[in-house]
Design a protein around this motif. Structure first.
Motif, PDB file in Angstrom:
ATOM      1  N   GLN A 121       1.451  -7.439   9.764  1.00  0.00           N
ATOM      2  CA  GLN A 121       2.604  -6.564   9.997  1.00  0.00           C
ATOM      3  C   GLN A 121       3.101  -6.629  11.440  1.00  0.00           C
ATOM      4  O   GLN A 121       4.288  -6.409  11.699  1.00  0.00           O
ATOM      5  N   THR A 149       7.215   3.957   8.362  1.00  0.00           N
ATOM      6  CA  THR A 149       6.908   2.623   8.874  1.00  0.00           C
ATOM      7  C   THR A 149       7.325   2.459  10.334  1.00  0.00           C
ATOM      8  O   THR A 149       7.317   1.346  10.854  1.00  0.00           O
ATOM      9  N   ASN A 187       1.946   1.668   7.682  1.00  0.00           N
ATOM     10  CA  ASN A 187       1.748   0.232   7.872  1.00  0.00           C
ATOM     11  C   ASN A 187       0.285  -0.183   7.963  1.00  0.00           C
ATOM     12  O   ASN A 187      -0.032  -1.355   7.794  1.00  0.00           O
ATOM     13  N   VAL A 210       7.868   2.808  -0.114  1.00  0.00           N
ATOM     14  CA  VAL A 210       7.785   1.799   0.933  1.00  0.00           C
ATOM     15  C   VAL A 210       7.899   0.396   0.343  1.00  0.00           C
ATOM     16  O   VAL A 210       8.603  -0.454   0.864  1.00  0.00           O
ATOM     17  N   ALA A 211       7.224   0.161  -0.769  1.00  0.00           N
ATOM     18  CA  ALA A 211       7.199  -1.164  -1.386  1.00  0.00           C
ATOM     19  C   ALA A 211       7.670  -1.055  -2.827  1.00  0.00           C
ATOM     20  O   ALA A 211       7.014  -0.403  -3.640  1.00  0.00           O
ATOM     21  N   ARG A 222       1.026   5.203   2.630  1.00  0.00           N
ATOM     22  CA  ARG A 222       2.373   4.656   2.782  1.00  0.00           C
ATOM     23  C   ARG A 222       2.582   3.983   4.130  1.00  0.00           C
ATOM     24  O   ARG A 222       3.534   3.222   4.309  1.00  0.00           O
ATOM     25  N   ARG A 236       9.412  -4.345   1.187  1.00  0.00           N
ATOM     26  CA  ARG A 236       8.008  -4.070   1.476  1.00  0.00           C
ATOM     27  C   ARG A 236       7.896  -3.274   2.764  1.00  0.00           C
ATOM     28  O   ARG A 236       6.846  -3.222   3.399  1.00  0.00           O
ATOM     29  N   ASN A 237       8.998  -2.666   3.178  1.00  0.00           N
ATOM     30  CA  ASN A 237       8.996  -1.929   4.434  1.00  0.00           C
ATOM     31  C   ASN A 237       9.979  -0.768   4.355  1.00  0.00           C
ATOM     32  O   ASN A 237      10.804  -0.587   5.229  1.00  0.00           O
ATOM     33  N   TYR A 281       1.817  -8.036   5.405  1.00  0.00           N
ATOM     34  CA  TYR A 281       3.184  -7.817   4.932  1.00  0.00           C
ATOM     35  C   TYR A 281       3.571  -8.762   3.803  1.00  0.00           C
ATOM     36  O   TYR A 281       4.250  -8.367   2.856  1.00  0.00           O
ATOM     37  N   ASN A 315      -0.019  -2.796   3.122  1.00  0.00           N
ATOM     38  CA  ASN A 315       1.116  -2.937   4.029  1.00  0.00           C
ATOM     39  C   ASN A 315       0.776  -3.670   5.313  1.00  0.00           C
ATOM     40  O   ASN A 315       1.670  -4.256   5.939  1.00  0.00           O
ATOM     41  N   ASN A 316      -0.498  -3.640   5.746  1.00  0.00           N
ATOM     42  CA  ASN A 316      -0.788  -4.331   7.009  1.00  0.00           C
ATOM     43  C   ASN A 316      -0.670  -5.844   6.857  1.00  0.00           C
ATOM     44  O   ASN A 316      -0.343  -6.544   7.821  1.00  0.00           O
TER      45      ASN A 316
END
Length: 695
Positions: A270, A211, A251, A579-580, A249, A599-600, A259, A256-257
């Protein structure tokens, strides 16, 4: 806020009625790796612009229709679709160090694209010949991309746009086959290897700091891999790009983008705490990927309950400013801690990058949904200009379309928080307002509780019982009944129950049966009978994918008999990768019982800790989340509480590694000992309830 418990039944989750039911990142371990996407036949031209799009543009220009005429003017006035120019190809393009020269390539790349568009729209072959001149000059000269880490931005941003220009020209009979093949070779040998390497290795940060790189780095390389795959007729590359967007995995992956999703489906981007130039770049790249995939028959726009639209609405609203440049709105914000520090608010406003027409015209004019904040930005920037080099722009010309009829309100979610029900939904294009309705039966009669305009969220405080919710839209043509009806039990209910006394079946009635994996067996139970025995080497329990995805406020309780005090083993770990996730660790690196949520990756673990879990005896362990307050219990007594737990299962989505006894991190030890009577409740149960479970 983050603490809530979505009370959809598991059956409703699998039907797609709840946001938590959509796809979420998949695991990298063999037993949970999803099947490879089905290879699709690639259609041409099939990237950002199709033949259908081009015919629409021709027809609208012939009719002198706005906003297409204004969009056409942006292409002509940009000065890069003219015939009085020539290419300046380079053997090596450099970005990020002294001697960088990538700006030369940007100009020629945009000329090739704009000339191709002008040929396609006017049928004047002179523009086709000139575009091919640029394509051939670069494919016969360029051999290398160079520089510092910025070389990966070059591979992504420019490989993606070169492929789009070439894709438009592949139907031109005057482009010799050997020249087309040479351009494909350039993309495959100069651009694709860097894109692939970045997504796999992240410039050496993949293992511990994936990340580290912001969302736009991933997204531009995903776009490039996809676009190269289409132009080069390589379905393996398009599958690679889609797989990363859905399961990666980094961002830039779709999970993930965006958040964090706030009430009313405002999806915190993000990079929102970084600046708005990069936030809007991320929106433009994610939109481009979704449009290219859509044109090949893959709906990434709809992934995880229109997750891109949630992000676009948040970023659009953030960038609405008054005449003095001051933000018009204060945005909700979940704290974000990463490699570069902690963000506590959205940074800046007023970035009007030309990327909004594509988003608006898909969700509103193609799908019939409502996107009020995206529309507000479109109204400010229309007609969209070309971008400065990071992405094509020109969205008004390319993507404006006549609207379809309004869709029903959809994507309804219902979250419990302190006995209240928080509702969010996607609205209908052109709706003047929405009717929030509740009934005691799924068949009604539904009573209107409130009239809502925007944001599309409402919090209800019903009496205890089981309730059903629906959202109707009021439009100029009448009332549209909502697509979803959701059941909510107030103040909560048993969601999943694994007695673990001889099998891994769910006794709650919801059918969330688990599976025993690896070194599992049956040992002596707490009060006779049997209990699950985990060997500490490979034994664990796998809950169904998405088993907890509709939960916000929750309670988890289990009896454990811990044999070995290994550091960083897990009682449970619910996530899709490292990651999450959210987990309960009986002994962390500081010799404490620890609940963590992230989440990061490990950069942002929100935690509650207590004293070390005892070994050599049965211990009842429980954790509750109420709002953002987490509380740990041992043997029925509260041992720790803490505020600031923003991440709940609803924010993790459809977890694919939902485990007891195993960590998301492959190097962590498996749990060694026994477990019995594992329970998950929707809603945060009180201390007296926990004490009763521990008897």
């Amino acid at each position: 806020m983050g603490g809530a418990a979505a009370q959809q039944t598991p059956q409703q989750q699998t039907s797609g009625a709840a946001p938590g039911a959509a796809d979420n990142p998949a695991a990298s371990t063999p037993e949970t790796t999803p099947p490879a996407p089905e290879a699709r036949k690639i259609g041409h031209p099939g990237l950002l612009v199709t033949e259908t799009d081009l015919q629409r543009i021709r027809d609208k220009l012939a009719a002198s229709a706005q906003p297409w005429v204004g969009g056409w003017g942006m292409l002509l006035n940009g000065g890069r679709a003219n015939l009085d120019t020539r290419p300046f190809p380079l053997a090596t393009v450099i970005r990020g160090v002294d001697g960088q020269n990538f700006g030369v390539m940007i100009v020629d790349m945009q000329r090739a694209l704009h000339l191709a568009l002008r040929w396609k729209i006017t049928n004047d072959e002179n523009y086709a010949k000139k575009s091919v001149e640029f394509l051939n000059a670069w494919s016969s000269t360029l051999t290398k991309l160079d520089g510092n880490s910025n070389v990966f931005l070059a591979s992504g941003l420019y490989g993606f746009q070169w492929a789009n220009a070439a894709e438009l020209m592949r139907t031109y009979s005057g482009w010799a086959k050997e020249d087309l093949t040479r351009f494909q070779d350039m993309l495959l040998k100069v651009f694709y290897p860097l894109c692939h390497d970045f997504l796999v290795n992240h410039n050496g940060t993949e293992t511990r700091k994936v990340t580290h790189y912001w969302a736009n780095w991933d997204l531009c390389n995903i776009c490039s891999v996809y676009a190269i795959g289409v132009f080069c007729d390589r379905p393996d590359l398009t599958a690679e790009a889609i797989s990363y967007y859905k399961t990666g995995r980094g961002n830039g992956a779709g999970a993930n983008n965006v958040y964090y999703v706030h009430p009313g489906y405002l999806g915190q981007w993000q990079e929102s705490h970084r600046d708005q130039g990069h936030s809007t770049l991320g929106i433009s790249l994610a939109g481009a990927l979704c449009e290219m995939a859509w044109n090949q028959g893959e709906d990434l726009y709809g992934y995880w309950n229109n997750r891109l639209l949630a992000g676009a609405e948040y970023v659009a609203k953030t960038n609405l400013a008054d005449a003095s440049g001051n933000a018009l709105f204060t945005m909700p914000f979940a704290p974000y801690t990463g490699v570069f520090g902690t963000g506590t608010q959205a940074a800046g406003t007023g970035s009007l990058r030309p990327c909004w027409e594509l988003i608006y015209n898909h969700y509103v004019n193609r799908k019939g949904l409502s996107a009020p904040w995206t529309k507000a930005v479109v109204d400010k920037v229309r007609p969209e200009r070309a971008d400065g080099g990071d992405q094509p722009g020109l969205g008004t010309l390319l993507y404006a379309r006549d609207p379809v009829p309004a869709a029903k309100p959809s994507g309804l979610s219902a979250l419990l928080n302190d006995g209240k029900v928080q509702l969010s939904w996607w609205g209908s294009a052109g709706a003047s307002h929405y009717l929030v309705q509740r009934a005691a039966s799924p068949d009604g009669l539904f009573t209107t509780l409130s009239t809502v305009t925007d944001p599309r969220t409402y919090t209800d405080a019903p009496a205890q019982g089981t309730w059903y919710y629906r959202i109707d839209a009021v439009t100029d043509t009448g009332q549209l009944a909502g697509a979803d009806t959701l059941r909510v039990a107030v103040p909560g209910e048993l969601w999943l129950h694994l007695p673990l006394n001889g099998d891994a079946n769910d006794a709650s009635g919801h059918g969330l049966h688990a599976q025993l994996k690896g070194g599992t067996s049956w040992g002596e139970g707490r009060a006779g009978g049997s209990a699950l025995q985990l060997d500490g080497r490979s034994g664990h329990v796998a809950l169904p994918d998405g088993a907890v995805s509709a939960l916000g406020n929750f309670t988890i309780a289990v009896w454990v008999y811990w044999d070995a005090t290994a550091v960083n083993t897990r009682i449970f770990d619910f996530g899709s990768n490292d990651v999450a996730y959210m987990s309960l660790i009986p002994r962390d690196g500081k010799d404490q019982l620890r609940f963590s949520a992230s989440r990061n990756q490990f950069w942002n673990e929100e935690s509650v800790t207590a004293g070390l879990l005892p070994t050599g005896r049965w211990v009842h362990v429980a954790f509750t989340l109420s709002g953002t307050v987490g509380t740990l219990y041992m043997d029925g007594a509260q041992v720790a509480t803490g505020n600031g737990i923003w991440i709940n299962p609803f924010q993790l989505g459809r977890t694919t590694q939902t485990w007891l006894g195993r960590s998301q991190y492959g190097g962590d030890p498996f749990f060694k000992g026994r477990m019995q009577d594992f329970r998950i409740y929707g809603g945060a149960q009180d201390a007296a309830f926990i004490a009763n479970l521990a008897r």
